[in-house]
Design an enzyme around this catalytic site. Structure first.
Site, PDB file in Angstrom:
ATOM      1  N   THR A  48       0.522  -1.329  -0.039  1.00 32.14           N
ATOM      2  CA  THR A  48      -0.073  -0.074   0.314  1.00 32.14           C
ATOM      3  C   THR A  48       0.795   0.700  -0.038  1.00 32.14           C
ATOM      4  OG1 THR A  48      -1.446  -1.272   1.164  1.00 32.14           O
ATOM      5  CG2 THR A  48      -2.128   1.443   1.355  1.00 32.14           C
ATOM      6  N   TYR A 136       4.460 -12.006   4.562  1.00 29.97           N
ATOM      7  CA  TYR A 136       3.497 -11.469   3.582  1.00 29.97           C
ATOM      8  C   TYR A 136       3.100 -12.428   2.444  1.00 29.97           C
ATOM      9  CZ  TYR A 136       1.297  -8.209   1.574  1.00 29.97           C
ATOM     10  OH  TYR A 136       0.080  -7.820   0.475  1.00 29.97           O
ATOM     11  N   LYS A 164       1.623 -12.355   7.818  1.00 33.61           N
ATOM     12  CA  LYS A 164       0.243 -12.061   7.474  1.00 33.61           C
ATOM     13  C   LYS A 164       0.149 -12.522   6.338  1.00 33.61           C
ATOM     14  CE  LYS A 164      -1.087  -7.307   4.393  1.00 33.61           C
ATOM     15  NZ  LYS A 164      -0.858  -6.147   3.669  1.00 33.61           N
ATOM     16  N   ILE A 204      -3.312  -6.095   8.974  1.00 33.70           N
ATOM     17  CA  ILE A 204      -2.355  -5.375   8.695  1.00 33.70           C
ATOM     18  C   ILE A 204      -3.351  -5.030   6.691  1.00 33.70           C
ATOM     19  CG2 ILE A 204      -0.506  -5.463   7.653  1.00 33.70           C
ATOM     20  CD1 ILE A 204       0.367  -7.348   9.216  1.00 33.70           C
TER      21      ILE A 204
END
Length: 292
Positions: A48, A136, A164, A204
């Protein structure tokens, strides 16, 4: 028993840009907004945050700035992933050196690898530092999944403490294999409650950029045993989440923030402005939620 880096809502914060680089004045404003609204952790230079378009000097400066400005009020987790293991180690070592509380490391993309390669990649990264490492797993972006058995093997490395996870289908198996001392965070804003119900520790989040309090409350109410309120929050925000992902993230979240008067600037190429149709849909959804 390993303590989680955080429990609750971690914001995957956007990176505000000017024509000349990162807008640090705006980034500080966003950091203060997040802390004021109850966000439990700050993730800098993630997907992001458009980390893939940050040259190393900007990437490092953003991490150090966030660490310095947060000043231990909440954990700062630095995105330091790369599809080049040596480069990931370099960024990870830097993040630790300036005081990041943990790092977030994405699976290698484009060149990809095998499950054995994933194990070796993350093992080398983890062994380069002492801070916690959060894996992740986002197959929709990388076209590569970390299999639960690989997560299990990686969880046995002392400082690989969490993941994540964007593949809800394997969350239960990961928790069964790795146990409660290994933290699982949702990578999908529309699936936070289901992941918490399986034993996850939080999220997250992209949506936390604009609704930090609601995102925090979604997790906090569940953790306190008020599942009815948590469910109500999750259901209420589904339409908003849909609008925030109507185009490739972070295009819509930055557009939303600009519509809300936050003036965070545009995304960097190859990301472009939203189509007129989708922009109108996003605008209408923000109005319905009461954000504009």
């Amino acid at each position: 028993m390993r303590n989680p880096v955080f429990t609750g809502s971690g914001v995957a914060i956007i990176t505000p840009f000017t024509d000349n680089g990162i807008d640090f004045e705006k980034l500080e404003e966003l950091i203060e907004f997040q802390i004021k609204e109850g966000t439990d952790a700050l993730i800098i230079c993630g997907s992001t945050g458009e980390a893939s378009t940050l040259p190393d000097d900007e990437h490092k400066s953003a991490i150090k700035f966030a660490v310095d400005k947060v000043n231990k009020r909440i954990p700062v987790i630095a995105g330091t992933g790369s599809n080049d293991t040596k480069h990931a180690v370099h960024l990870t070592e830097y993040a630790e050196s300036v005081g990041a509380d943990a790092i977030l490391s994405v699976t290698p993309y484009y060149n990809k690898t095998t499950q054995k390669g994933l194990y070796e990649h993350f093992k080398i990264i983890a062994n380069s530092v002492k801070v916690p490492v959060i894996l992740y797993n986002v197959p929709s972006r990388t076209n590569l999944n970390i299999d639960p058995q690989t997560v299990k093997a990686l969880s046995e490395i002392e400082n690989i403490t969490a993941i994540k996870e964007c593949n809800l289908n394997q969350v239960g198996e990961i928790i069964n294999l790795c146990g409660d001392s290994f933290s699982v965070y949702s990578g999908n804003d529309d699936q936070v409650l289901p992941l918490l119900a399986l034993g996850g520790k939080g999220v997250i989040s992209v949506m936390a950029n604009i609704i930090p309090k609601d995102t925090h409350d979604l997790v906090a109410t569940f953790m306190s045993g008020d599942i009815a309120t948590s469910r109500k929050i999750q259901l209420r925000l589904l339409d908003l989440v849909k609008a925030l992902f109507v185009e490739v993230s972070p295009i819509p979240i930055k557009a939303a923030m600009n519509l809300m008067g936050m003036n965070v600037g545009k995304c960097r190429l190859p990301l472009v402005d939203m189509s007129e149709k989708n922009f109108k849909y996003l605008q209408d959804t923000l109005k319905q939620y009461g954000l504009i």
